[in-house]
Scaffold this active site. Structure first.
Site, PDB file in Angstrom:
ATOM      1  N   HIS A   1      34.605  38.831  41.443  1.00 56.69           N
ATOM      2  CA  HIS A   1      35.100  37.866  42.438  1.00 56.69           C
ATOM      3  C   HIS A   1      35.976  38.609  43.429  1.00 56.69           C
ATOM      4  O   HIS A   1      36.459  39.711  43.154  1.00 56.69           O
ATOM      5  CB  HIS A   1      35.912  36.784  41.703  1.00 56.69           C
TER       6      HIS A   1
ATOM      7  N   CYS B   1      31.745  35.057  47.714  1.00 56.53           N
ATOM      8  CA  CYS B   1      33.203  35.130  47.731  1.00 56.53           C
ATOM      9  C   CYS B   1      33.728  36.231  48.645  1.00 56.53           C
ATOM     10  O   CYS B   1      34.748  36.059  49.300  1.00 56.53           O
ATOM     11  CB  CYS B   1      33.736  35.285  46.320  1.00 56.53           C
TER      12      CYS B   1
ATOM     13  N   ASP C   1      42.671  31.714  47.301  1.00 53.69           N
ATOM     14  CA  ASP C   1      41.240  31.921  47.041  1.00 53.69           C
ATOM     15  C   ASP C   1      40.446  30.966  47.906  1.00 53.69           C
ATOM     16  O   ASP C   1      40.248  29.812  47.544  1.00 53.69           O
ATOM     17  CB  ASP C   1      40.941  31.681  45.554  1.00 53.69           C
TER      18      ASP C   1
END
Lengths: 309, 657
Positions: free
Chosen positions: B462, B418, B478
């Site tokens: 994250h 991520c 995201d």
């Protein structure tokens, strides 16, 4: 020195005399005398030639009793033991010709070779102190001491004694081979038969009766009874034996232990007396359960696990 | 100690080993060596029957151990060093432990050593382990006592006394201590910090998100399954796709590492989101200690927890790092918009800054996109779709990136975690002239239906991006969701194809998740039990506001009452002692023989024993024989001698080796 002490000393002399003849077998001699003093009978199981007869003979000599040896065979009849009544023409009566059972000390050699009927003639006498011949009851002498032998290996053509009759024997042991030193002494010393012939009587039948009375006076404490009961209870645990000891065996244990204590010169029974007698008392009464081999081994193990109160 | 006493020695060693184990894992290697080597020697000496080491060697070992400690820790004042000192000294003590007194000392200090693990943490496993060690230590002490009592009090070990029975006995003792323990727990005055204080170096290493983000940072966290925090919602629980827990926000990028900016850290949030709007989430967060200052909340935090402030980018910063389990209440307003109309100039500058001349290929691509459609929202859309269309992979197995990290990532490796995506996305946006920043935090969490709370682990860490669009304000994007929708739906573990650990099997994981409820209850009921909870508990009894002194008084009273009930029970489980004085004297005599190495069987009669013991200990022949005979007569004869004779004889009997 009191009379009892006197008798005790003579008794110890007697055991020493037997020990001089049967070399290196103090334990067996001691047990044999315990058996005698407890009014019991002795069963010796061993191979031929290790001194069964010598022991019996020596015992008979020192206690000065009239002694008979009966070789049991398969054709031996009850009458051969008990005796027969024979018609006396001059007196016009039947007169009993007493058999060997009317002796004070009997060596019943290879008792398991005779038929059960003959065996039971002897065993009845041992149990009751009297015999019945043609409806007449005859008391046996007192003291009356039977030493029977069996060969545990040669079982062909034998009639093994049932448990109920084995119970008539107070104590059982094997003599075993002598220790090397004892054997050497035996080999170089003079003939046992000559030695036996020279052995003097030490105890009279009256003295033996008195000694038997003395043993009855030996004290058994509550603590000791606790121990005896614990032992009896332990034998009834099925992890040890197929069947445990009966109360009669318990009484026999006490009687023999009293004799053992008396022989040791004590006026009370100690746990050691019980522990010495116990293996000889149980040897022919208990059969180990499970796969365990040697009954004596099993009994030693049991003794090592019952704490003394 | 003699052969019969050897058995308790192995128990002593086992107790110490168990107590040492958790500590030895934290020790530097040199110190661990000095903690383990004497222990190993003692075990071998016990099993092989070696002689004790000469005193000289023991002294040298002690000096060496102290040097190792000083060398490893610098000094001996820290908590870690002090505990290591205790452990090493106890281990050294073990090599000269051949007497009851020493054995008892080692066991008692092992208990203390075991308790020191609470200086380093308060996880549920620790008290469980502690109880196990205590149980073993008690059983060992009982065993030592039994062997020694034989000599002094005439209480022999019971025949066929199994170790299991010993443990059962200890368990009963421990059970009887529970009421007193409860009284202490409930009534002892609660201090703001524990008596021993909590210095900075409590934890073994800082964990969790940090004040910077470089490629690979979050990936590392992904390997860590320990809980980050637990959340209990007062109302509805947000759906998985909305569970973005906001943490550190980064503005400055040097081509590789993201860091925060001066403004973002120091400007307060203005305006604050309203905390009474419909649709707000109300919840309380129980944070595991991580030695960091960030608190985590869903977007956007509407209230400030005590001793904390909310920055302009809605990070919640605590004044002090979280060193203990920390609970705070939070309200989040998901409908709030962050500065929708105007971005302050200094922030805009920070949000657009890029290192000179980096990532030329990316820049060229963005220029081309811009020329095709200059609208910012189109560009955001296009960049987002770009990750979904091209063969990008979401993986742990990302290659190391070089100078132009974004170029390499976008055009060559196309594989990352991520942080790679969030970082690349923010850089692309800045190239397109759209203010962008990177937000790190946690995404998702496991909802435990048993405890009705959300468990967020470190592995849920994250990173995502936020862009500022005129009219909408800061908007969370995201890019990971474009690459791997599974990350959002099924959590981090569902998204990564590679298994993390060989034991990472689904049923084990779900068991671990469900079992966490035990830890949560432990946290709630035991660790969080503080002064306030204590007051709440006592208030119904009319004992609301108590000073520590009166609390101690109440505690003493309760303990007294507990003692009235428990002490008779303790006395009862001691069991009856021997009644016959002769037998008692005899057993004492056997104990004395035992001390000089003659271990008597209780199945041996006194006369038998006399013959045997006298042969083995000829020097004491006379005493042994006379005592045995006296005892036999006391117990078994018709006219026993006075017991006092036996008692005096035993009293005079002092055998020496």
């Amino acid at each position: 020195m009191s009379e009892t002490d006197n008798r005790l000393q003579r008794l110890q002399e007697a055991t020493e005399a037997v020990n001089r003849i049967l070399l290196g077998k103090d334990r067996q001699v001691n047990l044999a005398f315990c058996c005698l003093l407890a009014r019991g009978h002795l069963l010796i199981e061993d191979v031929p030639g290790v001194g069964k007869t010598t022991l019996a003979h020596a015992m008979a000599r020192v206690i000065g009793s009239n002694y008979q040896r009966v070789q049991f065979t398969s054709d031996l009849l009850p009458a051969d033991i008990l005796g027969v009544s024979i018609y006396k023409r001059e007196k016009d009566v039947f007169e009993l010709h007493p058999g060997p059972i009317f002796s004070q000390v009997i060596l019943a050699d290879e008792i398991n070779r005779a038929t059960p009927k003959t065996q039971s003639a002897l065993l009845e006498g041992m149990a009751e102190g009297q015999v019945t011949i043609e409806n007449e009851t005859h008391a046996l002498p007192d003291p009356f001491f039977v030493m029977a032998t069996q060969n545990p290996l040669d079982l062909v053509g034998t009639f093994p004694l049932p448990d109920s009759q084995l119970d008539r024997f107070l104590i059982s042991f094997s003599i075993g081979y002598p220790a090397p030193e004892a054997e050497r002494a035996l080999l170089v010393a003079e003939d046992r038969a000559l030695l036996l012939d020279r052995t003097e009587q030490i105890l009279s039948p009256a003295e033996i009766r008195a000694l038997q009375e003395d043993c009855n006076a030996i004290h058994v404490s509550e603590n000791l009874l606790d121990y005896v009961q614990a032992l009896l209870a332990e034998t009834r645990d099925e992890r040890w034996f197929e069947a445990g000891l009966s109360p009669r065996a318990g009484l026999a244990l006490l009687a023999a232990s009293r004799a053992h204590a008396f022989l040791a010169g004590r006026d009370y029974v100690a746990p050691e007396d019980i522990k010495t007698i116990f293996p000889a008392l149980t040897r022919h009464r208990l059969s180990p359960s499970g796969f365990s081999q040697d009954p004596e081994e099993q009994v030693r193990e049991l003794l090592s696990q019952v704490p003394i109160p | 100690m003699n052969p019969t006493a050897r058995n308790p020695m192995l128990w002593v060693i086992a107790t110490f080993t168990l107590a040492l184990l958790p500590q030895v894992l934290r020790m530097p290697p040199a110190v661990a060596l000095f903690a383990l080597a004497p222990l190993a020697w003692r075990v071998a000496a016990e099993v092989r029957g070696w002689n004790p080491l000469p005193a000289m060697l023991r002294h040298v070992l002690t000096v060496l151990a102290l040097m190792a400690l000083l060398f490893s820790y610098g000094d001996l004042s820290g908590r870690r060093a002090a505990v290591s000192l205790l452990a090493v000294m106890l281990s050294l003590k073990l090599i000269e432990c051949y007497r009851f007194r020493d054995a008892r000392l080692v066991v008692s200090f092992s208990l203390f050593l075991c308790a020191t693990q609470f200086l380093f943490g308060q996880k549920i496993g620790m008290p469980v382990y502690g109880v196990a060690v205590t149980l073993l230590a008690l059983a060992t002490l009982v065993r030592l006592q039994r062997v020694e009592a034989w000599a002094t009090r005439g209480t022999p070990p019971r025949p066929r006394h199994s170790s299991l029975a010993e443990l059962g006995f200890s368990l009963r003792l421990l059970a009887l201590a529970v009421p007193a323990g409860l009284a202490f727990f409930l009534l002892f005055p609660r201090l703001a910090t524990p008596l021993w204080g909590i210095p900075e170096t409590t934890l073994d290493s800082k964990s969790g998100l940090s004040d910077s983000m470089a490629p690979g940072d979050i990936q590392k966290l992904f390997m860590d399954d320990s809980p980050a925090f637990r959340v209990t919602f007062e109302g509805p629980v947000p759906p998985p796709s909305e569970r973005y827990w906001r943490g550190p926000v980064f503005w400055r990028f040097d081509g590789r590492t993201w860091t925060d900016s001066f403004y973002s850290r120091n400007l307060p949030a203005n305006p604050m989101p309203p905390d009474d709007a419909p649709g707000v989430y109300r919840y309380s967060v129980q944070m595991e200690p991580n030695e960091r200052k960030w608190l985590f909340a869903l977007d956007y935090p509407a209230i400030e927890p005590p001793d904390s402030r909310i920055t302009v980018d809605f990070q919640i910063l605590r004044r002090d790092p979280v060193l203990q389990l920390y609970r705070y209440r939070m309200v989040s307003n998901p409908d709030f918009r962050d500065s929708p109309l105007k971005l302050p100039a200094e922030l805009a500058f920070n949000a657009l800054e890029l290192p000179e001349g980096s990532n030329p290929r990316t820049r060229a691509m963005i220029e081309e996109w811009r020329s095709q459609s200059p609208s910012p929202s189109d560009l955001v859309d296009r960049a987002y779709r770009h990750f979904g269309e091209d063969p990008f992979r979401y993986t742990l197995d990302a290659p190391v990136l070089g100078e132009h990290s974004v170029d390499e990532f976008l055009f060559q490796s196309r594989a990352g975690f991520c942080e790679h995506y969030a970082s690349a996305f923010a850089v692309m946006m800045r190239m397109a002239g759209i203010p962008a920043r990177v937000v790190t935090g946690y995404m998702g969490g496991y909802y435990n239906p048993l405890g009705e709370y959300l468990l967020v682990r470190q592995s849920d860490a994250h990173a995502w991006a936020e862009v500022w669009l005129e009219g909408q304000g800061w908007t969370a994007i995201d890019p990971t969701a474009a690459v791997s929708p599974a990350r959002i739906d099924r959590g981090s573990l569902g998204a990564v194809p590679e298994p993390r650990f060989w034991m990472d099997v689904p049923w084990l994981r779900s068991m671990k998740n469900s079992a966490d409820v035990v830890q949560q209850r432990w946290n709630d009921w035991v660790i969080e039990y503080g002064a306030r909870q204590q007051a709440n508990l006592l208030a119904p009894l009319g004992l609301g506001a108590m000073t520590p002194a009166s609390l101690v008084l109440i505690l003493a009273l309760v303990l007294g009452l507990v003692g009235l009930v428990v002490v008779p029970l303790v006395l009862r489980i001691r069991g009856p002692s021997e009644k016959d004085p002769a037998r008692r004297a005899w057993l004492r005599f056997l104990g004395r023989l035992n001390q000089v190495g003659y271990s008597a069987s209780l199945a041996n009669g006194p006369l038998e024993l006399a013959a045997d013991a006298a042969a083995r200990l000829p020097a004491h022949r006379e005493g042994i024989v006379s005592i045995s005979e006296l005892y036999a007569r006391c117990r078994f004869s018709a006219n026993p001698p006075p017991v006092s004779d036996l008692e005096q004889a035993v009293h005079r009997f002092r055998p020496k080796k």
